[in-house]
Design a protein around this motif. Structure first.
Motif, mmCIF file in Angstrom:
data_model
loop_
_atom_site.group_PDB
_atom_site.id
_atom_site.type_symbol
_atom_site.label_atom_id
_atom_site.label_comp_id
_atom_site.label_asym_id
_atom_site.label_seq_id
_atom_site.Cartn_x
_atom_site.Cartn_y
_atom_site.Cartn_z
ATOM 1 N N SER A 16 0.468 -1.018 0.052
ATOM 2 C CA SER A 16 0.208 -0.505 0.162
ATOM 3 C C SER A 16 0.666 1.570 0.274
ATOM 4 C CB SER A 16 -1.124 -0.411 1.138
ATOM 5 O OG SER A 16 -0.305 -0.471 2.677
ATOM 6 N N VAL A 17 1.476 1.026 0.675
ATOM 7 C CA VAL A 17 2.929 2.264 0.897
ATOM 8 C C VAL A 17 3.718 2.677 -0.511
ATOM 9 C CG1 VAL A 17 4.916 3.563 2.131
ATOM 10 C CG2 VAL A 17 2.927 1.829 3.296
ATOM 11 N N ALA A 18 4.164 1.423 -1.346
ATOM 12 C CA ALA A 18 5.199 2.147 -2.360
ATOM 13 C C ALA A 18 3.279 2.243 -3.590
ATOM 14 C CB ALA A 18 5.169 0.408 -2.538
ATOM 15 N N ARG A 19 2.347 2.036 -3.149
ATOM 16 C CA ARG A 19 1.287 2.373 -4.758
ATOM 17 C C ARG A 19 1.101 3.478 -4.376
ATOM 18 N NH1 ARG A 19 -1.288 -3.245 -3.501
ATOM 19 N NH2 ARG A 19 -0.903 -4.272 -5.735
ATOM 20 N N ALA A 20 0.787 4.478 -2.998
ATOM 21 C CA ALA A 20 0.820 5.575 -2.929
ATOM 22 C C ALA A 20 2.376 6.013 -3.324
ATOM 23 C CB ALA A 20 0.754 5.635 -1.256
ATOM 24 N N LEU A 21 3.018 5.930 -3.520
ATOM 25 C CA LEU A 21 4.605 6.561 -3.812
ATOM 26 C C LEU A 21 4.344 7.576 -4.634
ATOM 27 C CD1 LEU A 21 7.026 7.186 -3.184
ATOM 28 C CD2 LEU A 21 7.896 5.727 -5.003
ATOM 29 N N ALA A 63 1.717 1.105 -10.316
ATOM 30 C CA ALA A 63 0.773 -0.207 -10.458
ATOM 31 C C ALA A 63 2.393 -1.166 -9.744
ATOM 32 C CB ALA A 63 0.781 -0.841 -11.616
ATOM 33 N N VAL A 64 1.797 -1.843 -8.519
ATOM 34 C CA VAL A 64 2.348 -2.666 -7.819
ATOM 35 C C VAL A 64 1.711 -3.965 -8.040
ATOM 36 C CG1 VAL A 64 3.996 -3.187 -6.074
ATOM 37 C CG2 VAL A 64 3.022 -0.669 -6.494
ATOM 38 N N LEU A 65 2.576 -4.964 -8.441
ATOM 39 C CA LEU A 65 1.574 -6.322 -8.275
ATOM 40 C C LEU A 65 2.252 -7.498 -7.107
ATOM 41 C CD1 LEU A 65 1.589 -6.567 -12.251
ATOM 42 C CD2 LEU A 65 -0.157 -5.705 -10.715
ATOM 43 N N ALA A 68 -2.614 -3.800 -16.177
ATOM 44 C CA ALA A 68 -2.540 -3.238 -15.385
ATOM 45 C C ALA A 68 -2.954 -1.650 -15.018
ATOM 46 C CB ALA A 68 -1.701 -3.292 -14.096
ATOM 47 N N THR A 69 -1.795 -0.920 -16.396
ATOM 48 C CA THR A 69 -1.504 0.446 -16.510
ATOM 49 C C THR A 69 -2.175 0.942 -17.580
ATOM 50 O OG1 THR A 69 0.607 0.087 -17.507
ATOM 51 C CG2 THR A 69 0.714 -0.011 -14.870
ATOM 52 N N HIS A 70 -2.109 -0.269 -18.846
ATOM 53 C CA HIS A 70 -2.360 0.411 -20.199
ATOM 54 C C HIS A 70 -1.575 1.105 -20.832
ATOM 55 C CE1 HIS A 70 -5.171 -0.713 -23.037
ATOM 56 N NE2 HIS A 70 -5.098 -0.194 -23.525
ATOM 57 N N ARG A 71 -0.747 1.009 -20.399
ATOM 58 C CA ARG A 71 1.021 1.875 -20.382
ATOM 59 C C ARG A 71 2.118 1.097 -21.340
ATOM 60 N NH1 ARG A 71 1.693 6.915 -17.808
ATOM 61 N NH2 ARG A 71 3.530 6.641 -18.262
ATOM 62 N N PRO A 72 2.744 1.707 -22.390
ATOM 63 C CA PRO A 72 4.350 0.956 -22.086
ATOM 64 C C PRO A 72 4.972 0.942 -21.380
ATOM 65 C CG PRO A 72 3.869 2.519 -23.730
ATOM 66 C CD PRO A 72 2.429 2.843 -22.626
ATOM 67 N N VAL A 73 5.561 0.044 -20.908
ATOM 68 C CA VAL A 73 6.397 -0.805 -19.906
ATOM 69 C C VAL A 73 7.669 -1.765 -20.547
ATOM 70 C CG1 VAL A 73 6.935 -2.070 -17.676
ATOM 71 C CG2 VAL A 73 4.324 -1.307 -18.731
ATOM 72 N N ARG A 74 9.166 -0.659 -19.755
ATOM 73 C CA ARG A 74 10.215 -2.010 -19.946
ATOM 74 C C ARG A 74 10.231 -2.542 -19.179
ATOM 75 N NH1 ARG A 74 13.563 -0.959 -23.559
ATOM 76 N NH2 ARG A 74 12.328 0.590 -24.345
ATOM 77 N N LEU A 75 11.427 -3.494 -18.986
ATOM 78 C CA LEU A 75 11.520 -3.998 -18.073
ATOM 79 C C LEU A 75 13.046 -4.837 -18.857
ATOM 80 C CD1 LEU A 75 11.663 -5.550 -14.740
ATOM 81 C CD2 LEU A 75 9.981 -7.369 -16.129
ATOM 82 N N VAL A 76 14.278 -4.025 -17.647
ATOM 83 C CA VAL A 76 15.209 -4.888 -17.852
ATOM 84 C C VAL A 76 16.101 -4.615 -17.415
ATOM 85 C CG1 VAL A 76 17.572 -4.606 -19.524
ATOM 86 C CG2 VAL A 76 15.552 -3.129 -20.321
ATOM 87 N N SER A 77 17.053 -6.217 -17.863
ATOM 88 C CA SER A 77 17.790 -6.908 -16.314
ATOM 89 C C SER A 77 19.030 -6.230 -15.162
ATOM 90 C CB SER A 77 18.093 -8.288 -16.134
ATOM 91 O OG SER A 77 16.625 -9.726 -16.477
ATOM 92 N N THR A 78 19.741 -6.062 -14.756
ATOM 93 C CA THR A 78 21.442 -5.470 -14.875
ATOM 94 C C THR A 78 21.747 -6.885 -14.680
ATOM 95 O OG1 THR A 78 20.441 -5.576 -12.334
ATOM 96 C CG2 THR A 78 20.300 -3.771 -13.714
ATOM 97 N N ARG A 79 23.758 -6.378 -15.004
ATOM 98 C CA ARG A 79 24.297 -7.929 -14.989
ATOM 99 C C ARG A 79 24.142 -8.490 -13.764
ATOM 100 N NH1 ARG A 79 25.545 -10.150 -18.394
ATOM 101 N NH2 ARG A 79 25.153 -9.416 -19.826
ATOM 102 N N THR A 80 23.823 -7.661 -12.547
ATOM 103 C CA THR A 80 23.764 -8.410 -10.663
ATOM 104 C C THR A 80 22.640 -9.204 -11.197
ATOM 105 O OG1 THR A 80 24.777 -6.547 -10.395
ATOM 106 C CG2 THR A 80 23.556 -8.456 -8.840
#
Length: 980
Positions: free
Chosen positions: A265-270, A275-277, A481-493
């Motif tokens: 809930s706190v994360a969603r309010a930021l 979206a937080v799933l 959930a957002t109907h927006r473009p979303v990018r998810l990229v992994s870091t090397r770690t």
């Protein structure tokens, strides 16, 4: 802060944050040739020139570049006017996947600006800061030296390829390699090892099968090579629509735990979070991240988000926000309470544990025995193994250990999802299996298949790790959930901690052999750690026939148990099971030879598989059905002879050196094939365009290994046109036909079969229309160099393909096109022999690898330039497996080496001398007689090196990698035995 920069000669004023890296700034400004690969400066993919000096931009602040001149590869040259360095990279095949090419070109350019006549060692030193995971370093070094010659105004040498054609596949061979084929297609004599040309015997150098070939057999560069060397190739992270949100994943700090409570809930309010799933917010559907390569059921034990976490780095929640920084802040605000569970960190412990169950849930499917943590079990028996052991003169047993490793694709996993103007979910991802991702996402998201489109851009350093769903489901859920473009990229770690690895294996071999060297019984047992999820256990079913089939005997048994643990999930790494089995089997064969005081080569020749043999274990595995059993061609004798001569085996193998530095030589025989695979299906559509060119729509599983180019060559050859007249379309599920069960090693057969079938249908259509135009029978016509010509005595006016297309449209009202499907049964077996020469320092255990020789039975050589690059890239991977690749964990399952600083990869300066020889056979089950060379280069390197080290120090080592500690331990044990 305001900053003035000169980027590629254009002075720009930029507003940058104090902590913004130069890499981020350049990519933000559209310079996508600068790649993000490691964030710590080790890979060199982000190299640019700062006032003419190579610098890695990921660890350099943008503010540090103020007032400097920055050069990217876009400035070096364009597709209209290439720099000689770019031309050389294309000519020799130095740009494979292209992800590392821009940085490597700039490092080479800086060298040539300072040194017009560099030595090979100087070139290797200059490129040592640029990692390559596809084609290795031989081609780039060759390209730089070639470009230096051009820039000096000197004549460039021919590029030679060592190709030996075998007239007949014999079970023994006595001739010698006597010829080379140059890049211009001309035959040239090559000296034999003693400097004279010898009679060829049964090995004949012949191009008779290529006399009519226009395209096939020629060393043609990659179709997309110009894009690669100019920085114009588009990868998954190189496109960003307006309004894109940035996703970050909250991962588990524990190896095994149950989520008792989770509060977002706190994360969603930021502010800035959209979206937080968590597992409470997504459908609970079990699925398999990888497509099964057989008709057997696939283990389905994955969930997009779950209430149980099973390894350090497992998914807990996912966030989408306006900026990456806000997304990171949101992760810290998610409150999670874990109930920590005991973990399993060794395959043997998984079997022994009676209380720990990694998958206690009831909704996962097709797990072999969840109560004992067995994801899958494979068994195949032929003959009576126990009776075979009872009748043997000698029984040799051994246990071989291979650690978990990381594939380390240079391009991190990257996904972009968005809804297009037709409200279709677009998934842009670095994958080789777009159709499988589309099918799986349709089930997970409850969307019709027609509303999902998967785009497959270029892939940066595939290495087999792009054959499954990794991030696509999470990214798509956020877009829904957002109907927006979303990018998810992994870091090397994150690539190290959370993404796929090659698992730990324990291999036990037991062989019954007669005193004369005849193998009468063989048993191979594998314990494989699949990690927290059964990503790819079914690969063992497709390789079970290969495990022992290299040395068939009357009694054989193959048993494999794929076990769960609390490590990262296993990946479909290049070769995977065959790399494991080849190491164990080939080291074991050398051990048998030592026990019986026999020559290791003679022992192999006495027992190896021959043309006409059947895959006995595969028949048993398939319930006795005869599917793809027969070996139709085998170039092993010729391959072995080449390596034997190059290593000077007869003169050197029987000699043991003394002193501190000792040299040794070793060999390994390997095969690759999935004969009998029943699920492999592909399709192709080809149409004749109005200008006389051809559009080929093919489901091509190309991970940067040149498959697209080779398949285009097949189409061009069948249609009688040049390669330039063939345009391949395979980047989108909306236009590419569906494929099922296709791997990088089988794409040549699946898509190749479909393309050849469609091309033949279209060729007949074209000749039929041309016959009506010319009022002659179609059988008297042929397509040659893009023209319709007569083949008989009757003189026929030449007709252009464009005229045929126009006639069909205008006079017959139709397009000329063909569609074909292809279902694979048998795939040809590729054979190879690899040899190694090493030097061991017996005081500190360090080894220096001097030479790696590879002779590969490639079937009909479609493109020697691309095959050499494939093989040499595999050798680089094999060198890492042999000497350095290993993941280390603390006692509670946390990975310790999580960056390229802690996980050593070979560089150009560390490479031994590589020699590659192509042996040409013809296999009736391959397209135009060809075989796949995509992965086999990696299999035999490690066992050849281990056998060479054993020759040098007098004892073998049964665990990889060959660290100095393990070598010293083996030497000390050997010395202790001698002292007793």
């Amino acid at each position: 802060m305001e900053l003035e920069l000169s980027i590629d000669g254009v002075i720009e004023s930029q507003d940058v944050a104090p902590n913004e890296s130069l890499l981020t700034l350049l990519r933000r400004e559209g310079h996508h040739s600068v790649k993000q690969g490691c964030e710590t400066g080790e890979c060199g993919a982000c190299t640019v020139l700062i006032d003419g000096v190579p610098r890695v931009s990921c660890v350099m602040l943008a503010a540090q570049a103020g007032g400097c001149s920055i050069t990217t590869v876009e400035k070096l040259g364009s597709t209209k006017k290439l720099h000689p360095l770019q031309e050389a990279f294309i000519e020799v095949g130095a740009a494979s996947c292209g992800f590392c090419s821009s940085g490597m070109l700039l490092s080479a350019y800086a060298l040539l600006q300072q040194n017009a006549s560099p030595t090979e060692d100087e070139v290797r030193a200059a490129l040592s800061g640029n990692l390559c995971r596809c084609s290795g370093y031989e081609k780039p070094v060759q390209a730089v030296l070639r470009a230096a010659t051009v820039l000096r105004g000197e004549k460039t040498p021919f590029i030679d390829y060592a190709i030996t054609s075998v007239a007949e596949e014999n079970t023994s061979v006595t001739g010698h390699l006597t010829a080379l084929v140059g890049a211009n297609g001309k035959l040239r004599s090559a000296p034999s090892p003693n400097g004279t040309n010898r009679p060829s015997g049964p090995i004949q150098m012949s191009m008779s099968k290529h006399l009519g070939a226009q395209v096939v057999g020629r060393p043609l560069p990659l179709l997309n090579a110009p894009k690669m060397v100019t920085g114009r190739a588009s990868f998954a992270a190189d496109y960003e629509p307006r309004g894109t949100l940035y996703a970050r994943v909250l991962t588990s700090p524990y190896a095994h735990a149950i989520i008792r409570t989770i509060d977002a809930s706190v994360a969603r309010a930021l502010p800035g979070v959209h979206a937080v799933l968590t597992y409470k917010d997504v459908p609970r559907h079990p699925f398999a991240t990888a497509e099964g390569l057989t008709s057997e059921p696939v283990v389905q034990d994955h969930y997009s988000l779950d209430y149980i976490v099973r390894y350090v780095g497992d998914r807990v929640a996912v966030v989408a926000a306006d900026t990456p920084e806000i997304a990171e802040q949101a992760l810290d605000l998610i409150q999670v309470e874990y109930d920590i569970q005991s973990g399993i960190f060794d395959p043997r412990q998984a079997l022994e544990s009676s209380t720990i169950r990694i998958h206690p849930e009831s909704d996962s499917r097709h797990i072999y025995d969840a109560s004992r943590n067995i994801a899958m079990r494979v068994r195949a028996d032929y003959g009576d193994v126990e009776q075979g052991f009872a009748g043997a003169d000698v029984i040799v047993e051994g246990e071989y250990l291979l650690p978990p490793t990381q594939p380390v694709s240079l391009e991190p996993h990257s996904v972009l999802t968005y809804f297009d103007e037709d409200d279709t979910l677009v998934v842009r991802t670095s994958t080789q299996v777009p159709h499988y991702i589309r099918r799986t996402l349709a089930q997970l998201l409850d969307l019709p298949l027609r509303r999902i489109r998967v785009e497959k851009p270029e892939i940066g350093g595939n290495l087999g790790a792009r054959q499954e769903i990794v991030l696509e489901d999470l990214c798509a859920l956020l877009t829904l959930a957002t109907h927006r473009p979303v990018r998810l990229v992994s870091t090397r770690t994150e690539e190290f901690l959370s993404n796929r690895i090659s698992p730990q294996h324990i291999v036990r071999l037991k062989t019954g052999v007669m005193n004369d060297g005849t193998i009468v019984a063989n048993q191979l047992m594998i314990l494989a750690d699949t990690g927290a999820y059964a990503t790819h256990p079914l690969v063992l079913q497709t390789t079970a026939a290969s495990a022992l089939s290299l040395y068939p005997c009357p009694n054989m048994r193959f048993v494999a148990e794929v076990l769960y643990s609390n490590h990262q999930p296993a990946a479909a790494d290049a070769g995977l099971a065959l790399t494991v089995e080849s190491f164990a089997l080939e080291v074991h064969i050398d051990e048998i030879a030592r026990r019986l005081h026999l020559d290791a080569i003679s022992l192999r020749q006495q027992n190896w598989i021959k043309t006409g043999a059947t895959y006995r274990l595969l028949k048993e595995l398939r319930g006795g059905r005869e599917q793809g059993q027969r070996v139709e061609s085998c170039g092993l004798p010729t391959c072995l002879q080449i390596v034997e001569e190059k290593l000077q085996w007869a003169a050197r193998r029987g000699v043991s050196e003394g002193g501190r530095f000792r040299r040794g030589i070793g060999i390994a025989l390997v095969l690759h094939g999935q004969s009998g695979q029943v699920a492999m299906t592909s399709g192709a559509i080809i149409k004749l365009s109005e200008d006389g060119s051809f559009d080929v729509f093919g489901a091509i599983n190309d991970g940067g290994n040149g498959s697209t180019t080779q398949l285009a060559q097949l189409a061009a050859e069948a249609l009688g046109v040049s390669l330039e007249e063939v345009v391949v379309h395979n980047r989108d599920t909306d236009i590419a036909p569906t494929e099922v069960g296709v791997s990088p090693a089988t794409v040549l057969y699946s898509s190749g079969g479909a393309i050849l079938k469609a091309a033949e249908q279209l060729r007949r259509q074209i000749l039929t229309v041309a016959g009506r135009m010319l009022n002659v029978v179609p059988e008297s016509l042929a397509i040659q160099k893009g023209l319709i010509v007569g083949t008989g005595e009757q003189q026929v006016t030449k007709v252009a393909l464009s005229d045929v297309a126009a006639y069909a449209l205008a006079n017959e009202g139709r397009h000329l096109m063909a569609t074909a499907s292809w279902k694979g049964g048998q795939t040809p077996t590729t054979f190879a022999v690899q040899g190694a020469e090493v030097e061991v320092d017996t005081e500190n255990g360090c080894i220096k690898i001097l030479r790696i020789i590879t002779a590969i039975d490639a079937g009909r050589v479609l493109n020697p330039l691309l095959i050499e690059a494939q093989v040499e890239g595999g050798v680089v991977q094999g060198l890492g497996l042999a000497t350095s690749d290993e993941l280390f964990y603390e006692s509670q399952g946390r990975l310790l080496n999580t960056s390229l600083r802690d996980y050593h990869l070979y560089t150009a300066a560390e490479m031994p001398k590589l020699e590659t020889y192509l042996v040409e056979t013809t296999d009736p089950t391959g397209p135009l007689g060809a075989k796949s060379s995509a992965e086999i280069g990696v299999y035999g390197v490690a066992p050849a090196i281990v056998n060479a080290v054993a020759h040098a120090i007098g004892t073998s080592i049964y665990q990889l990698p060959l660290t100095p500690e393990r070598i010293l331990r083996a030497i000390h044990i050997q010395n202790s035995r001698r002292a007793v």
